[in-house]
Design a protein around this motif. Sequence first.
Motif, PDB file in Angstrom:
ATOM      1  N   PRO A   7    -116.140 -47.566  11.497  1.00  0.00           N
ATOM      2  CA  PRO A   7    -116.173 -46.278  10.802  1.00  0.00           C
ATOM      3  C   PRO A   7    -116.126 -46.513   9.298  1.00  0.00           C
ATOM      4  O   PRO A   7    -115.698 -47.567   8.839  1.00  0.00           O
ATOM      5  CB  PRO A   7    -114.914 -45.561  11.288  1.00  0.00           C
ATOM      6  N   SER A   8    -116.540 -45.524   8.538  1.00  0.00           N
ATOM      7  CA  SER A   8    -116.513 -45.672   7.085  1.00  0.00           C
ATOM      8  C   SER A   8    -115.068 -45.777   6.592  1.00  0.00           C
ATOM      9  O   SER A   8    -114.124 -45.407   7.293  1.00  0.00           O
ATOM     10  CB  SER A   8    -117.224 -44.489   6.428  1.00  0.00           C
ATOM     11  N   HIS A  11    -111.641 -43.713   7.517  1.00  0.00           N
ATOM     12  CA  HIS A  11    -111.836 -43.001   8.788  1.00  0.00           C
ATOM     13  C   HIS A  11    -111.452 -43.908   9.954  1.00  0.00           C
ATOM     14  O   HIS A  11    -111.516 -45.122   9.843  1.00  0.00           O
ATOM     15  CB  HIS A  11    -113.289 -42.556   8.946  1.00  0.00           C
ATOM     16  N   GLU A  13    -111.939 -44.090  14.357  1.00  0.00           N
ATOM     17  CA  GLU A  13    -112.460 -43.558  15.614  1.00  0.00           C
ATOM     18  C   GLU A  13    -111.320 -43.571  16.615  1.00  0.00           C
ATOM     19  O   GLU A  13    -110.671 -44.601  16.807  1.00  0.00           O
ATOM     20  CB  GLU A  13    -113.608 -44.410  16.134  1.00  0.00           C
ATOM     21  N   ALA A  37    -110.248 -33.943  11.072  1.00  0.00           N
ATOM     22  CA  ALA A  37    -110.907 -34.608  12.195  1.00  0.00           C
ATOM     23  C   ALA A  37    -112.174 -33.868  12.586  1.00  0.00           C
ATOM     24  O   ALA A  37    -112.308 -32.675  12.362  1.00  0.00           O
ATOM     25  CB  ALA A  37    -109.963 -34.673  13.398  1.00  0.00           C
ATOM     26  N   THR A  38    -113.084 -34.613  13.198  1.00  0.00           N
ATOM     27  CA  THR A  38    -114.295 -34.009  13.742  1.00  0.00           C
ATOM     28  C   THR A  38    -113.945 -33.285  15.033  1.00  0.00           C
ATOM     29  O   THR A  38    -112.868 -33.471  15.602  1.00  0.00           O
ATOM     30  CB  THR A  38    -115.353 -35.081  14.064  1.00  0.00           C
ATOM     31  N   THR A  56    -113.259 -38.482  15.317  1.00  0.00           N
ATOM     32  CA  THR A  56    -113.112 -39.280  14.111  1.00  0.00           C
ATOM     33  C   THR A  56    -112.110 -38.587  13.223  1.00  0.00           C
ATOM     34  O   THR A  56    -112.224 -37.392  12.967  1.00  0.00           O
ATOM     35  CB  THR A  56    -114.461 -39.404  13.372  1.00  0.00           C
ATOM     36  N   ASP A  58    -110.085 -38.487   9.485  1.00  0.00           N
ATOM     37  CA  ASP A  58    -110.201 -38.869   8.086  1.00  0.00           C
ATOM     38  C   ASP A  58    -108.796 -39.108   7.561  1.00  0.00           C
ATOM     39  O   ASP A  58    -108.045 -38.170   7.300  1.00  0.00           O
ATOM     40  CB  ASP A  58    -110.884 -37.744   7.307  1.00  0.00           C
ATOM     41  N   THR A  59    -108.417 -40.372   7.428  1.00  0.00           N
ATOM     42  CA  THR A  59    -107.060 -40.706   7.019  1.00  0.00           C
ATOM     43  C   THR A  59    -106.809 -40.472   5.534  1.00  0.00           C
ATOM     44  O   THR A  59    -105.683 -40.597   5.081  1.00  0.00           O
ATOM     45  CB  THR A  59    -106.717 -42.162   7.374  1.00  0.00           C
TER      46      THR A  59
END
Length: 86
Positions: A7-8, A11, A13, A37-38, A56, A58-59
């Motif tokens: 993941p970028s 982020h 998974e 999150a998605t 996913t 996003d931290t």
Amino acid sequence: MEASELPSAGHAEVRIVAATPEAARHVAEVLRRCFAATEARRYPAGTDGGTRLHLTVDTTHTAEPVRSWLVTSQSSRDDHAQPGEI
């Protein structure tokens, strides 16, 4: 996402596997309260009726209480894996 793809930056998974869809949704809800999150993608988890959710997170966008906990819980170089951990 391919198995070799990461993941970028910032982020993660997340895969949730539970016996029931309700249990998997509860875990996903907790993660969404802590991180952006998605929408979770739902898949069957075997022939026994389990549920698998993929999302996913996003931290870099955390709720304030979680942000404080994350800062204070950063790993040190002295941290070691517990027996049975990879």
